[in-house]
Design a protein around this motif. Structure first.
Motif, short mmCIF file in Angstrom:
data_model
loop_
_atom_site.label_atom_id
_atom_site.label_comp_id
_atom_site.label_asym_id
_atom_site.label_seq_id
_atom_site.Cartn_x
_atom_site.Cartn_y
_atom_site.Cartn_z
N ALA A 5 0.81 -1.22 0.00
CA ALA A 5 0.00 0.00 0.00
C ALA A 5 0.84 1.27 0.00
O ALA A 5 0.59 2.20 -0.76
N ASN A 6 1.86 1.35 0.86
CA ASN A 6 2.63 2.59 1.00
C ASN A 6 4.01 2.50 0.35
O ASN A 6 4.93 3.23 0.71
N ALA A 7 4.15 1.61 -0.64
CA ALA A 7 5.45 1.45 -1.30
C ALA A 7 5.79 2.69 -2.11
O ALA A 7 4.91 3.40 -2.60
N VAL A 8 7.10 2.94 -2.24
CA VAL A 8 7.59 4.09 -3.01
C VAL A 8 8.45 3.55 -4.16
O VAL A 8 9.32 2.71 -3.96
N PHE A 9 8.15 4.03 -5.36
CA PHE A 9 8.96 3.68 -6.54
C PHE A 9 9.27 5.01 -7.22
O PHE A 9 8.37 5.68 -7.71
N PRO A 10 10.54 5.41 -7.26
CA PRO A 10 10.88 6.73 -7.81
C PRO A 10 10.28 6.96 -9.19
O PRO A 10 10.46 6.16 -10.10
N GLY A 11 9.53 8.04 -9.33
CA GLY A 11 8.96 8.42 -10.62
C GLY A 11 7.62 7.80 -10.95
O GLY A 11 7.02 8.13 -11.96
N LEU A 12 7.14 6.88 -10.10
CA LEU A 12 5.88 6.20 -10.39
C LEU A 12 4.86 6.44 -9.28
O LEU A 12 5.21 6.55 -8.11
N THR A 13 3.58 6.48 -9.66
CA THR A 13 2.48 6.52 -8.70
C THR A 13 1.46 5.48 -9.12
O THR A 13 1.32 5.16 -10.30
N LYS A 14 0.75 4.95 -8.14
CA LYS A 14 -0.27 3.95 -8.46
C LYS A 14 -1.63 4.41 -7.96
O LYS A 14 -1.73 5.16 -6.98
N ALA A 15 -2.69 3.95 -8.63
CA ALA A 15 -4.04 4.34 -8.27
C ALA A 15 -4.52 3.60 -7.03
O ALA A 15 -5.30 4.12 -6.24
N LYS A 16 -4.03 2.37 -6.86
CA LYS A 16 -4.48 1.54 -5.75
C LYS A 16 -3.50 0.38 -5.60
O LYS A 16 -2.64 0.15 -6.45
N THR A 17 -3.64 -0.35 -4.51
CA THR A 17 -2.91 -1.59 -4.35
C THR A 17 -3.50 -2.60 -5.33
O THR A 17 -4.71 -2.70 -5.47
N PHE A 18 -2.64 -3.35 -6.02
CA PHE A 18 -3.18 -4.31 -6.99
C PHE A 18 -2.46 -5.66 -6.90
O PHE A 18 -1.35 -5.75 -6.37
N ARG A 19 -3.15 -6.68 -7.40
CA ARG A 19 -2.63 -8.05 -7.34
C ARG A 19 -2.14 -8.48 -8.72
O ARG A 19 -2.77 -8.18 -9.73
N THR A 20 -1.02 -9.20 -8.74
CA THR A 20 -0.38 -9.59 -9.99
C THR A 20 -0.15 -11.09 -10.03
O THR A 20 0.31 -11.69 -9.06
N LEU A 21 -0.47 -11.70 -11.18
CA LEU A 21 -0.08 -13.07 -11.46
C LEU A 21 1.12 -13.01 -12.40
O LEU A 21 1.04 -12.42 -13.49
N PHE A 22 2.24 -13.58 -11.96
CA PHE A 22 3.48 -13.54 -12.74
C PHE A 22 3.76 -14.95 -13.25
O PHE A 22 3.98 -15.88 -12.46
N ILE A 23 3.75 -15.12 -14.56
CA ILE A 23 4.04 -16.41 -15.18
C ILE A 23 5.53 -16.46 -15.49
O ILE A 23 6.05 -15.60 -16.22
N ALA A 24 6.21 -17.46 -14.94
CA ALA A 24 7.67 -17.50 -15.05
C ALA A 24 8.15 -18.82 -15.63
O ALA A 24 7.61 -19.89 -15.35
#
Length: 201
Positions: free
Chosen positions: A70-89
């Motif tokens: 929720a409160n993560a910081v990524f320089p230069g990026l903003t997010k609309a909400k917390t989201f879930r990701t499926l990563f196929i590897a």
């Protein structure tokens, strides 16, 4: 002109039943919906392109982790909400926590227990060679693999907001040994998944 006779204007034809006049539905175009502002958009395919080993998978994992906390910081990026990701590897992306911790340490940061729990909860890495129990696919490859995985997690009440993968080949349906499947087919399949499951791909 005195010799010109004007006829009475014709009444407009009645709208067919069930039809809505265009003036009622027209309006400004729909605004794009971003999970990550100006980068990861719902219903749209985003491609990271570069040579082997340049860090495409590492960046994708970092973005997934950024979306998970929720409160993560990524320089230069903003997010609309917390989201879930499926990563196929297909490569060594299984232990996402270690990779995110290594990234944080590289920038002089640490990953606290709350952030670690959020990533474990909101990012699921699926190795194509280790499918989850209950998911049976005869030939785990191509578009059918992705569609089956997303359907499986949706049925398990675990829907995702984003689908990431470490190879564009997953978007290519098996087409036989003598049939070439090109990038346009991969893009079309990505669009199908994005629309069907309401995802950013």
């Amino acid at each position: 002109r005195p010799d010109l006779k004007l006829s009475a204007p014709k009444k407009p034809a009645a709208e067919p039943e069930g039809m809505v006049p265009v003036s009622v539905v027209s309006g400004p175009p729909l605004r794009p919906v971003y999970l990550v502002d100006r980068l990861l958009q719902l219903f749209v395919t985003t491609l990271l392109w570069g040579p082997d080993g340049c860090g495409k998978t590492q960046l994708a994992i970092a973005i997934a982790a950024f979306g998970a906390v929720a409160n993560a910081v990524f320089p230069g990026l903003t997010k609309a909400k917390t989201f879930r990701t499926l990563f196929i590897a297909s490569e060594d992306a299984d232990n996402i926590i270690l990779r995110v911790q290594a990234q944080a340490a590289h920038y002089g940061r640490t990953m606290g227990p709350d952030a670690k729990a959020a990533v474990e909860r909101n990012v699921r890495v699926l190795n194509v060679k280790k499918l989850p129990d209950g998911l049976k696919i005869d030939k785990p490859s191509g578009f059918e693999l992705l569609d089956s995985c997303l359907k499986f997690y949706e049925d398990e009440k675990e829907p995702f907001d984003a689908l990431m993968m470490d190879s564009v080949s997953y978007l290519m349906s098996p087409a036989g040994p003598d049939i070439t499947v090109g990038p346009s087919d991969a893009y079309a399949n990505a669009e199908k998944l994005a629309g069907k499951y309401r995802l950013a791909v």
